[in-house]
Design a protein around this motif. Structure first.
Motif, PDB file in Angstrom:
ATOM      1  N   UNK A  66       0.704  -0.921   0.166  1.00  0.00           N
ATOM      2  CA  UNK A  66      -0.070  -0.204   0.276  1.00  0.00           C
ATOM      3  C   UNK A  66       0.965   1.308  -0.299  1.00  0.00           C
ATOM      4  N   UNK A  67       1.814   1.001   0.379  1.00  0.00           N
ATOM      5  CA  UNK A  67       2.979   2.451   1.039  1.00  0.00           C
ATOM      6  C   UNK A  67       3.713   2.256  -0.055  1.00  0.00           C
ATOM      7  N   UNK A  68       3.871   1.663  -1.049  1.00  0.00           N
ATOM      8  CA  UNK A  68       5.212   2.028  -2.273  1.00  0.00           C
ATOM      9  C   UNK A  68       3.483   2.065  -3.666  1.00  0.00           C
ATOM     10  N   UNK A  69       2.566   1.521  -3.414  1.00  0.00           N
ATOM     11  CA  UNK A  69       1.493   2.625  -5.040  1.00  0.00           C
ATOM     12  C   UNK A  69       1.488   3.667  -4.567  1.00  0.00           C
ATOM     13  N   UNK A  70       0.580   3.629  -2.988  1.00  0.00           N
ATOM     14  CA  UNK A  70       0.954   5.465  -2.707  1.00  0.00           C
ATOM     15  C   UNK A  70       1.821   6.033  -3.460  1.00  0.00           C
ATOM     16  N   UNK A  71       2.886   5.583  -2.934  1.00  0.00           N
ATOM     17  CA  UNK A  71       4.310   6.426  -3.114  1.00  0.00           C
ATOM     18  C   UNK A  71       4.632   7.322  -4.769  1.00  0.00           C
ATOM     19  N   UNK A  72       3.804   5.696  -5.898  1.00  0.00           N
ATOM     20  CA  UNK A  72       4.017   5.786  -6.888  1.00  0.00           C
ATOM     21  C   UNK A  72       3.015   6.838  -7.063  1.00  0.00           C
ATOM     22  N   UNK A  73       1.831   6.695  -6.895  1.00  0.00           N
ATOM     23  CA  UNK A  73       0.561   7.923  -7.286  1.00  0.00           C
ATOM     24  C   UNK A  73       1.118   8.998  -7.162  1.00  0.00           C
ATOM     25  N   UNK A  74       1.929   9.208  -5.755  1.00  0.00           N
ATOM     26  CA  UNK A  74       2.031  10.302  -5.678  1.00  0.00           C
ATOM     27  C   UNK A  74       3.177  11.122  -6.475  1.00  0.00           C
ATOM     28  N   UNK A  75       4.324  10.044  -7.295  1.00  0.00           N
ATOM     29  CA  UNK A  75       5.220  10.474  -7.979  1.00  0.00           C
ATOM     30  C   UNK A  75       4.166  11.064  -9.822  1.00  0.00           C
ATOM     31  N   UNK A  76       3.395   9.880  -9.844  1.00  0.00           N
ATOM     32  CA  UNK A  76       2.456  10.324 -11.240  1.00  0.00           C
ATOM     33  C   UNK A  76       1.650  11.757 -11.112  1.00  0.00           C
ATOM     34  N   UNK A  77       1.432  11.824  -9.459  1.00  0.00           N
ATOM     35  CA  UNK A  77       0.527  13.241  -9.793  1.00  0.00           C
ATOM     36  C   UNK A  77       1.754  14.485  -9.916  1.00  0.00           C
ATOM     37  N   UNK A  78       2.791  14.659  -9.173  1.00  0.00           N
ATOM     38  CA  UNK A  78       3.811  15.305  -9.128  1.00  0.00           C
ATOM     39  C   UNK A  78       4.372  15.220 -11.348  1.00  0.00           C
ATOM     40  N   UNK A  79       4.226  14.397 -11.634  1.00  0.00           N
ATOM     41  CA  UNK A  79       4.629  14.539 -12.753  1.00  0.00           C
ATOM     42  C   UNK A  79       3.942  15.392 -13.621  1.00  0.00           C
ATOM     43  N   UNK A  80       2.781  14.955 -13.110  1.00  0.00           N
ATOM     44  CA  UNK A  80       1.528  15.981 -14.280  1.00  0.00           C
ATOM     45  C   UNK A  80       0.676  16.474 -13.684  1.00  0.00           C
ATOM     46  N   UNK A  81       0.858  17.514 -12.836  1.00  0.00           N
ATOM     47  CA  UNK A  81       0.324  18.295 -11.672  1.00  0.00           C
ATOM     48  C   UNK A  81      -1.312  19.072 -12.743  1.00  0.00           C
ATOM     49  N   UNK A  82      -2.153  18.575 -12.032  1.00  0.00           N
ATOM     50  CA  UNK A  82      -3.423  19.815 -13.168  1.00  0.00           C
ATOM     51  C   UNK A  82      -4.323  18.641 -13.520  1.00  0.00           C
ATOM     52  N   UNK A  83      -3.295  17.412 -13.452  1.00  0.00           N
ATOM     53  CA  UNK A  83      -4.152  16.519 -14.606  1.00  0.00           C
ATOM     54  C   UNK A  83      -4.615  15.632 -13.149  1.00  0.00           C
ATOM     55  N   UNK A  84      -5.902  15.009 -14.561  1.00  0.00           N
ATOM     56  CA  UNK A  84      -7.469  14.078 -13.705  1.00  0.00           C
ATOM     57  C   UNK A  84      -7.381  12.633 -13.884  1.00  0.00           C
ATOM     58  N   UNK A  85      -7.530  11.428 -13.362  1.00  0.00           N
ATOM     59  CA  UNK A  85      -8.270  10.279 -14.237  1.00  0.00           C
ATOM     60  C   UNK A  85      -9.386  10.029 -14.010  1.00  0.00           C
ATOM     61  N   UNK A  86     -10.034   9.631 -15.724  1.00  0.00           N
ATOM     62  CA  UNK A  86     -11.341   9.597 -15.699  1.00  0.00           C
ATOM     63  C   UNK A  86     -11.665   8.326 -16.614  1.00  0.00           C
ATOM     64  N   UNK A  87     -12.724   7.822 -16.690  1.00  0.00           N
ATOM     65  CA  UNK A  87     -12.661   6.291 -16.505  1.00  0.00           C
ATOM     66  C   UNK A  87     -13.076   6.257 -18.283  1.00  0.00           C
ATOM     67  N   UNK A  88     -12.927   5.586 -18.635  1.00  0.00           N
ATOM     68  CA  UNK A  88     -12.766   6.062 -20.148  1.00  0.00           C
ATOM     69  C   UNK A  88     -13.516   4.617 -20.886  1.00  0.00           C
ATOM     70  N   UNK A  89     -15.470   4.316 -21.391  1.00  0.00           N
ATOM     71  CA  UNK A  89     -15.990   3.273 -21.205  1.00  0.00           C
ATOM     72  C   UNK A  89     -16.472   2.788 -20.600  1.00  0.00           C
ATOM     73  N   UNK A  90     -17.034   1.077 -20.480  1.00  0.00           N
ATOM     74  CA  UNK A  90     -17.432   0.141 -19.698  1.00  0.00           C
ATOM     75  C   UNK A  90     -16.500  -0.446 -18.613  1.00  0.00           C
ATOM     76  N   UNK A  91     -16.156  -0.449 -17.247  1.00  0.00           N
ATOM     77  CA  UNK A  91     -15.346  -1.580 -17.166  1.00  0.00           C
ATOM     78  C   UNK A  91     -15.703  -2.671 -17.211  1.00  0.00           C
ATOM     79  N   UNK A  92     -15.645  -3.727 -17.397  1.00  0.00           N
ATOM     80  CA  UNK A  92     -15.734  -5.293 -16.986  1.00  0.00           C
ATOM     81  C   UNK A  92     -15.428  -6.336 -16.747  1.00  0.00           C
ATOM     82  N   UNK A  93     -15.832  -7.735 -16.080  1.00  0.00           N
ATOM     83  CA  UNK A  93     -15.111  -8.368 -15.057  1.00  0.00           C
ATOM     84  C   UNK A  93     -15.656  -9.695 -15.618  1.00  0.00           C
ATOM     85  N   UNK A  94     -14.888 -10.632 -15.377  1.00  0.00           N
ATOM     86  CA  UNK A  94     -15.244 -12.350 -15.110  1.00  0.00           C
ATOM     87  C   UNK A  94     -14.772 -12.313 -13.798  1.00  0.00           C
TER      88      UNK A  94
END
Length: 127
Positions: free
Chosen positions: A53-81
């Protein structure tokens, strides 16, 4: 699990996943990880990887620092099996056209994210 349940679960997991990537507060991000991810969760894509969890949180923080002001959004419909999900997403400046697109494949364990393998479908040369 029937198709209706699988579709609902996939949409819910995908929304929470996107919420995590958009969460700027580290304490809140760890709360989201504790609520929805296994303790030994792992993430990998062609550029980066993290475990726990801490590693993933740090990874997310690094992406946010690399792309300040950017937002993630879903594209299309998720699928499951079963315990496997896939969904696509976009990343770009808020209120602008997306610059980056990807597709993630998720494995759940007891309803929580355990493993994410990401693919980058559209990446501009400058990114």
């Amino acid at each position: 699990m029937n198709t209706v349940d699988a579709t609902h679960i996939a949409a819910d997991v995908a929304q929470r996943y996107i919420q995590l990537w958009n969460e700027a507060d580290p304490a809140r991000r760890l709360e989201l990880l504790e609520a929805g991810w296994t303790q030994d969760a792992r993430y990998i894509d062609p550029i980066m990887q993290a475990q726990g969890r801490e590693g993933i949180s740090s990874l997310v923080a690094a992406v946010q620092a690399r792309f300040p002001g950017f937002r993630f959004n879903l594209l299309g419909k998720p699928d499951a099996h079963g315990e496997h999900l896939r969904f696509s997403w976009t990343l770009g400046p808020e209120a602008s056209q997306d610059l980056i697109q990807g597709t993630d494949f998720v494995q759940l364990a007891d309803g929580r994210l355990h493993s994410v393998t990401g693919f980058l479908d559209k990446v501009p040369a400058a990114a």
